[in-house]
Design a protein around this motif. Structure first.
Motif, PDB file in Angstrom:
ATOM      1  N   UNK A 391       0.859  -1.182   0.000  1.00 45.96           N
ATOM      2  CA  UNK A 391       0.000   0.000   0.000  1.00 45.96           C
ATOM      3  C   UNK A 391       0.899   1.237   0.000  1.00 45.96           C
ATOM      4  N   UNK A 392       0.947   1.982  -1.110  1.00 47.64           N
ATOM      5  CA  UNK A 392       1.849   3.151  -1.173  1.00 47.64           C
ATOM      6  C   UNK A 392       1.569   4.185  -0.091  1.00 47.64           C
ATOM      7  N   UNK A 399       8.572   6.116  -3.343  1.00 45.70           N
ATOM      8  CA  UNK A 399       7.876   5.981  -4.626  1.00 45.70           C
ATOM      9  C   UNK A 399       7.724   4.495  -4.949  1.00 45.70           C
ATOM     10  N   UNK A 400       6.505   4.097  -5.265  1.00 46.56           N
ATOM     11  CA  UNK A 400       6.211   2.711  -5.612  1.00 46.56           C
ATOM     12  C   UNK A 400       5.604   2.668  -7.002  1.00 46.56           C
ATOM     13  N   UNK A 401       5.987   1.639  -7.759  1.00 43.85           N
ATOM     14  CA  UNK A 401       5.464   1.470  -9.119  1.00 43.85           C
ATOM     15  C   UNK A 401       4.852   0.077  -9.244  1.00 43.85           C
ATOM     16  N   UNK A 442      11.312   2.552  -5.621  1.00 42.60           N
ATOM     17  CA  UNK A 442      12.342   3.417  -6.187  1.00 42.60           C
ATOM     18  C   UNK A 442      13.042   4.135  -5.041  1.00 42.60           C
ATOM     19  N   UNK A 443      14.363   3.935  -4.956  1.00 41.15           N
ATOM     20  CA  UNK A 443      15.155   4.561  -3.901  1.00 41.15           C
ATOM     21  C   UNK A 443      16.484   4.998  -4.485  1.00 41.15           C
ATOM     22  N   UNK A 444      16.766   6.284  -4.411  1.00 37.43           N
ATOM     23  CA  UNK A 444      18.013   6.846  -4.960  1.00 37.43           C
ATOM     24  C   UNK A 444      18.203   6.454  -6.425  1.00 37.43           C
ATOM     25  N   UNK A 505      20.601   1.988 -17.109  1.00 37.22           N
ATOM     26  CA  UNK A 505      20.299   2.661 -15.857  1.00 37.22           C
ATOM     27  C   UNK A 505      19.683   4.028 -16.081  1.00 37.22           C
ATOM     28  N   UNK A 506      19.805   4.559 -17.283  1.00 37.00           N
ATOM     29  CA  UNK A 506      19.235   5.864 -17.578  1.00 37.00           C
ATOM     30  C   UNK A 506      17.744   5.793 -17.840  1.00 37.00           C
ATOM     31  N   UNK A 507      17.177   4.591 -17.921  1.00 32.96           N
ATOM     32  CA  UNK A 507      15.760   4.453 -18.233  1.00 32.96           C
ATOM     33  C   UNK A 507      14.918   4.862 -17.038  1.00 32.96           C
ATOM     34  N   UNK A 508      13.880   5.635 -17.298  1.00 27.59           N
ATOM     35  CA  UNK A 508      12.974   6.095 -16.256  1.00 27.59           C
ATOM     36  C   UNK A 508      11.616   5.438 -16.439  1.00 27.59           C
ATOM     37  N   UNK A 509      10.898   5.236 -15.310  1.00 30.22           N
ATOM     38  CA  UNK A 509       9.555   4.647 -15.443  1.00 30.22           C
ATOM     39  C   UNK A 509       8.584   5.615 -16.093  1.00 30.22           C
TER      40      UNK A 509
END
Length: 623
Positions: A391-392, A399-401, A442-444, A505-509
């Motif tokens: 549960x976010x 941040x949760x995806x 998502x962390x750092x 690693x440069x990919x963003x959600x």
């Protein structure tokens, strides 16, 4: 110590370790030694400090530890490192491999090409020899048959003579070297296309293998073999995982099996599984390329047949490009054959790194221990946590995806190769697969998945603490650095294959997107008759109006205020051209008088002077 001095010391250490291993009958590559040296220095249990200069005692201690580690024949950890080093040295991406393959092919053909382009043939025998060399070059470059096979040479010579007869050698020799090389390549492609076309028509094709059919049989066979290897490794993984989970805190089974060695063997099998998945993805790419190329090749051949259609003469500008295109497609088939062969060899070469499983943990020892245990596959473990989500709102600062709200969640750079970070940190390096449906943290700027909701909650409370624990665990077991893809934390021993993937690693959600909607005013096409009247009296009024208009005359006038509002034109007949004649020219001709007088000089004193007049005037008719 300067950077140059440090490199010199490291090289000397590597050289000494290699010499000691060779003296004891083991040949070890310098790459392998360098990896082990860095792994031992990183391990805090060995007491090395990377921030200070190594003393002589430190160097001797390091050499001894490295030699002992490299000569340990009962270490699954060493076998995993060997597997990683082998794969890193031999595996490249599809594009890089094909580029290197073409470069090697060009280098092998360079002496033959140079012998042709540097030729200064003059006599008939020298020209014949040069032509034979061109035929050999065409065969070697195309790969369609052996230059020593008489039938193949005759067929290639006939195809070459149809586009490049002997009489063209003089023109060829006069070209610059670059132009000669370019023409040789063009001749090769055209001859290849001609031979392939003749083979399809049943008129030739000596020494040409049916590559599409071979690939259609080889690719499924290779994929099936890799799948079987994968299944074997997964069976080992599932058994070891079940045993490790059951052995935590139990001394009875701990006496039968070495838990530390069992975990090292688990890492070995997990690494083998990861590498086979990479290879299998390349095989699937080969299958997709084959399907696409097979369609293109068939369409190109049909187009070529439609162009030729038993014609005796065809414009070269029309047919040569089709032959060249056919040749390029065939070269792609050849590339796939070579790539598939390399993939098969690499799969076979990974197998020896699994040799310790049967030796350390034979089936007759493992199977009795699994009798009362439930062995779960990765898919079954994920299904167990299906529907259980984070549960976010419980973590407002995190941040949760989730898969359904993130368009590219399957391409996100998940940390630890998709394993649960909390289990790795708290259960001494145990590897359990994470379930992305539970929630992606998502962390750092890094993304983590977990095996359960409880693991996710505990990890999210202090992520940095667990990340540090995993880093310390990787220092003690160097094979985890590549297996868990910790190339950001340990950049000094990052393998090339993972360094190339750093762009990922440069990919963003992607959780938001721009969208728009529009509603049509009328869903059906309108059909409104503007002149329709339902009132018959209105129709009667319009009819009377039209009747009255028939008796009216339209008048118009122009005033000083309105004459500039429109253009006026008038048309008149131009005056007719008229001519009259008032007089007539007349002329007459008269004779021109001409008289000659003779005797005017006189006759002296003895005779009197007598003058004679002669009329020389001519009539008008004579003139």
């Amino acid at each position: 110590m300067s950077h140059t001095q440090a490199e010199s010391v490291i090289k000397n250490i590597i050289r000494e370790i290699a010499q000691e291993c060779a003296a004891k009958g083991h040949t070890v590559s310098e790459t392998m030694i360098a990896f082990v040296v860095k792994a031992i220095v990183l391990d805090p249990r060995n007491g090395f400090n990377v921030d200070r200069t190594l003393t002589k005692d430190d160097v001797q201690k390091l050499i001894k530890l490295c030699v002992d580690r490299l000569l340990d024949t009962k270490s699954p950890s060493l076998e995993t490192i060997k597997m990683q080093v082998y794969f890193d040295l031999n595996y490249t991406t599809r594009g890089e491999f094909l580029e290197e393959h073409h470069r090697v092919l060009e280098s092998r053909l360079a002496p033959v090409s140079r012998e042709i382009t540097d030729s200064r043939a003059r006599t008939a025998e020298e020209l014949k020899s040069l032509y034979r060399k061109i035929v050999s070059y065409v065969l070697l470059r195309s790969g369609l048959g052996s230059p020593t096979d008489i039938k193949v040479v005759r067929e290639a010579t006939a195809a070459l003579q149809s586009i490049f007869p002997h009489t063209e050698l003089g023109t060829f020799l006069s070209l610059a070297k670059k132009d000669k090389e370019r023409q040789l390549k063009e001749l090769t492609m055209i001859v290849t296309g001609i031979r392939l076309f003749n083979k399809d028509c049943g008129k030739g094709g000596e020494g040409i293998d049916d590559l599409p059919t071979i690939l259609k049989e080889a690719i499924p066979a290779t994929a099936k073999h890799i799948d079987s290897e994968l299944q074997s490794s997964r069976d080992i993984i599932y058994n070891y995982t079940a045993l490790i989970e059951d052995m935590d805190g139990k001394r009875q089974k701990g006496n039968l099996l070495n838990l530390s060695q069992l975990k090292e063997a688990l890492y070995n099998a997990r690494q083998h599984e990861a590498l086979l998945n990479i290879i299998l993805a390349d095989v699937m790419t080969c299958a997709q390329q084959l399907e696409m190329m097979d369609k293109q090749y068939g369409a190109q051949m049909e187009q070529l047949k439609a162009t030729v259609q038993l014609k005796t003469a065809i414009p070269t500008a029309q047919v040569y490009p089709l032959f060249i295109s056919l040749s390029k497609l065939w070269n792609n088939f050849q590339d796939e054959i070579v790539l598939l062969s390399v993939i098969s060899n690499m799969t076979a070469n990974l197998q020896p790194f699994l040799r310790l499983h049967e030796e350390l943990f034979p089936a007759d020892v493992i199977q009795p221990l699994l009798v009362d245990l439930t062995v779960k596959s990765d898919e079954e473990r994920i299904k167990e946590s299906a529907g259980i989500r984070v549960n976010p709102l419980d973590f407002p600062t995190q941040e949760w995806y989730f898969p359904e709200t993130t368009a590219n969640y399957d391409r996100l750079p998940i940390q630890y190769h998709g394993f649960c970070g909390f289990v790795i940190a708290t259960r001494d390096g145990l590897l359990l697969p994470g379930n992305p449906n539970t929630g992606i943290l998502k962390h750092r700027e890094r993304y983590y998945i977990f095996s359960s909701k409880e693991a996710a909650y505990k990890f999210a409370q202090d992520p940095d603490h667990y990340v540090t624990l995993i880093g310390e665990k990787a220092k003690q077991r160097a094979e985890l650095i590549q297996l868990l893809e910790l190339h950001q934390q340990f950049s000094s021993i990052t393998p090339y294959s993972q360094a190339q993937a750093a762009e990922k690693l440069l990919m963003k959600p992607i959780t938001k997107c721009n969208s728009g909607t529009q509603t049509d005013t009328h869903f059906l096409e309108s059909n409104i008759v503007k002149s329709y009247e339902w009132n018959e009296w209105e129709l009667r009024r319009k009819a009377i109006k039209l009747t009255n208009l028939r008796q009216k005359v339209t008048h118009s006038m122009q005033t000083h205020g309105s004459h500039m509002r429109r253009e006026n034109f008038s048309q008149v007949y131009l005056p007719k051209q008229v001519g009259t004649q008032t007089k007539r020219d007349g002329a007459s001709n008269v004779p021109k008088p001409q008289i000659f007088l003779s005797g005017l000089r006189g006759c002296g004193l003895s005779k009197p002077t007598t003058m004679v007049k002669v009329n020389l005037t001519r009539d008008v008719e004579e003139s």
